[in-house]
Design a protein around this motif. Structure first.
Motif, PDB file in Angstrom:
ATOM      1  N   THR A 139      41.664  37.248  42.538  1.00 11.66           N
ATOM      2  CA  THR A 139      42.200  38.231  41.604  1.00 11.66           C
ATOM      3  C   THR A 139      43.163  37.512  40.666  1.00 11.66           C
ATOM      4  O   THR A 139      44.152  36.926  41.105  1.00 11.66           O
ATOM      5  N   SER A 153      42.033  41.187  36.911  1.00  9.40           N
ATOM      6  CA  SER A 153      40.627  41.314  37.278  1.00  9.40           C
ATOM      7  C   SER A 153      40.436  40.781  38.693  1.00  9.40           C
ATOM      8  O   SER A 153      41.010  39.744  39.047  1.00  9.40           O
ATOM      9  N   ARG A 155      38.998  41.805  43.095  1.00  5.52           N
ATOM     10  CA  ARG A 155      38.648  42.768  44.141  1.00  5.52           C
ATOM     11  C   ARG A 155      39.582  42.580  45.325  1.00  5.52           C
ATOM     12  O   ARG A 155      40.036  41.472  45.608  1.00  5.52           O
ATOM     13  N   GLY A 195      40.431  51.248  34.763  1.00  4.87           N
ATOM     14  CA  GLY A 195      39.810  50.054  35.322  1.00  4.87           C
ATOM     15  C   GLY A 195      40.163  49.795  36.772  1.00  4.87           C
ATOM     16  O   GLY A 195      39.623  48.864  37.380  1.00  4.87           O
ATOM     17  N   THR A 215      38.701  47.635  43.126  1.00  2.00           N
ATOM     18  CA  THR A 215      38.187  46.810  42.029  1.00  2.00           C
ATOM     19  C   THR A 215      39.170  46.913  40.868  1.00  2.00           C
ATOM     20  O   THR A 215      39.659  48.011  40.535  1.00  2.00           O
ATOM     21  N   LEU A 216      39.456  45.781  40.284  1.00  4.18           N
ATOM     22  CA  LEU A 216      40.311  45.728  39.094  1.00  4.18           C
ATOM     23  C   LEU A 216      39.471  45.142  37.964  1.00  4.18           C
ATOM     24  O   LEU A 216      39.185  43.948  37.942  1.00  4.18           O
ATOM     25  N   ASP A 217      39.048  46.016  37.092  1.00  3.77           N
ATOM     26  CA  ASP A 217      38.147  45.635  36.002  1.00  3.77           C
ATOM     27  C   ASP A 217      38.942  45.581  34.707  1.00  3.77           C
ATOM     28  O   ASP A 217      39.052  46.568  33.975  1.00  3.77           O
ATOM     29  N   ASP A 218      39.523  44.408  34.441  1.00  7.97           N
ATOM     30  CA  ASP A 218      40.364  44.220  33.253  1.00  7.97           C
ATOM     31  C   ASP A 218      41.424  45.320  33.136  1.00  7.97           C
ATOM     32  O   ASP A 218      41.550  46.004  32.115  1.00  7.97           O
ATOM     33  N   VAL A 219      42.174  45.488  34.217  1.00 10.33           N
ATOM     34  CA  VAL A 219      43.250  46.478  34.238  1.00 10.33           C
ATOM     35  C   VAL A 219      44.405  45.962  33.376  1.00 10.33           C
ATOM     36  O   VAL A 219      44.951  44.885  33.647  1.00 10.33           O
TER      37      VAL A 219
END
Length: 388
Positions: A139, A153, A155, A195, A215-219
């Motif tokens: 991450t 970004s 997991r 995100g 999940t961190l999707d471009d937070v």
């Protein structure tokens, strides 16, 4: 060195928390789990009485104590059959890290709310491919182009209580401008951040606190989401992990004490021939040994808490790992022997012991496995060559 004998204040705290726990007890927790709910009533009352924030600074609504006091609270609730596992995460890890390293604004925003129970915080470090190796955390956090915001970004997996937490303290890694190597940093991620997704993990372990994959999707986070100094992430991380180990020890000791108390009542009352089964050494001696092991583990836990509260992070690291190891082993053995003492009754819902067989494994596995603790002690304490 930690005090062997508790202070009068600590004894009074134990008695008060025990009284609270016994008003709820295992039937309350079992009902919460069966309804797939959360122990909100117990959490709220513990907060109202000042127990949740007993380790947090007084100027931010806490009790001004330390991990020694917070571990007493969790142990006694566990001994009553209704431990609040989120205490390990919200006030112990997150509250401690923010109290020690957070900005004044972060302290004002979070500490009073963590202390009075109106807000909770989860903690995210474990990843699917990293396991016990925190150096493999993938991450990442990077600066947004042309600004001061952060972009996260990655997991996380096996993160407790995310569904009820207002935010999660996420361990990410940033690139060191001088070396280009990744270094750990901690970020407060609000639950509704765009995100930031979660998926509940189907567990055989049935507890009040659910487990999630994140999940961190471009937070995208503001600059003030970073907790502490960007260049002191490792120090800040372990400032949270040592309390986590101490509190896990308290969780295990309380659970072991609860099981043992049930076995002792049964051994005194259950008569098969002419005397209670507890009169037979084959029953009595293993229960006595379980009690001894739990008491020894508690002493190491108290030492670890004392060292941590005194500011000795290095000494606390060694003691906290030892306490967690000893408590987990003592807990598993105490529960196994308690179930065995009751025989078939130990597997029924009436006595509330069978579910602890699975729950007790948590203390052996999380937050760090016993094998990694043995690696730590053999290398750090005994000076043997590093094996990992």
């Amino acid at each position: 060195m930690a005090q062997v004998l508790e202070t009068e204040e600590h004894k009074a705290l134990r008695a008060a928390v025990s009284a609270l726990g016994n008003r709820y007890g295992h039937p309350y927790l079992a009902k919460v789990i069966a309804e797939k709910s959360h122990p909100t009533e117990l959490w709220a009352e513990a907060a109202k009485l000042g127990y949740l924030g007993v380790n947090l600074p007084e100027e931010y609504g806490g009790g001004g104590g330390g991990i020694a006091e917070l571990s007493i609270v969790l142990e006694e609730l566990g001994a009553a059959g209704c431990p609040l596992l989120m205490m390990v995460v919200s006030p112990a890890i997150c509250g401690t890290v923010i109290a020690r390293f957070g900005t004044e604004e972060q302290k004002q925003e979070w500490l009073p709310a963590l202390a009075d129970g109106t807000r909770t915080m989860a903690f995210g470090i474990t990843e699917p491919d990293a396991g016990s190796n925190s150096h493999r955390i993938t991450t990442t956090a990077r600066r947004a182009e042309g600004g001061t915001d952060w972009i996260l970004s990655g997991r996380k997996v096996f993160i407790s209580g995310v569904d009820i937490a207002d935010a999660t303290l996420i361990v990410g890694r940033t690139a060191d401008a001088r070396t280009g190597k990744l270094k750990p940093c901690l970020f407060i991620v609000p639950r509704d951040a765009p995100g930031f997704g979660r998926r509940q993990i189907d567990m055989e372990l049935h507890g009040a606190e659910k487990q999630f994959e994140l999940t961190l999707d471009d937070v995208r986070l503001p600059a003030d989401a970073l907790v502490g100094d960007e260049d002191a992430g490792l120090l800040q991380l372990f400032a949270g992990l040592n309390p986590e180990r101490i509190m896990t020890a308290a969780f295990a000791i309380g659970m072991g004490r609860y099981a043992l108390s049930k076995a002792l009542v049964y051994a005194r009352e259950r008569t098969v021939w002419r005397e209670p089964i507890g009169a037979h050494q084959a029953i009595a001696h293993p229960l006595a040994q379980a009690h001894i092991d739990l008491e020894l583990a508690r002493l190491m836990m108290q030492k670890a808490a004392h060292l941590y509260d005194a500011g000795d992070d290095v000494g606390a690291g060694e003691a906290a790992n030892m306490a967690k190891y000893a408590a987990a082993e003592a807990c598993v053995k105490a529960i196994d022997q308690s179930v065995h003492t009751l025989g078939g009754n130990g597997l029924t819902g009436e006595f509330g012991l069978a579910s602890l067989i699975t729950a007790s494994r948590v203390a052996r596995i999380a937050p760090v496995s016993r094998e990694m603790i043995l690696n730590y002690v053999s290398h750090q304490t005994l000076g043997l060559p590093k094996s990992y």
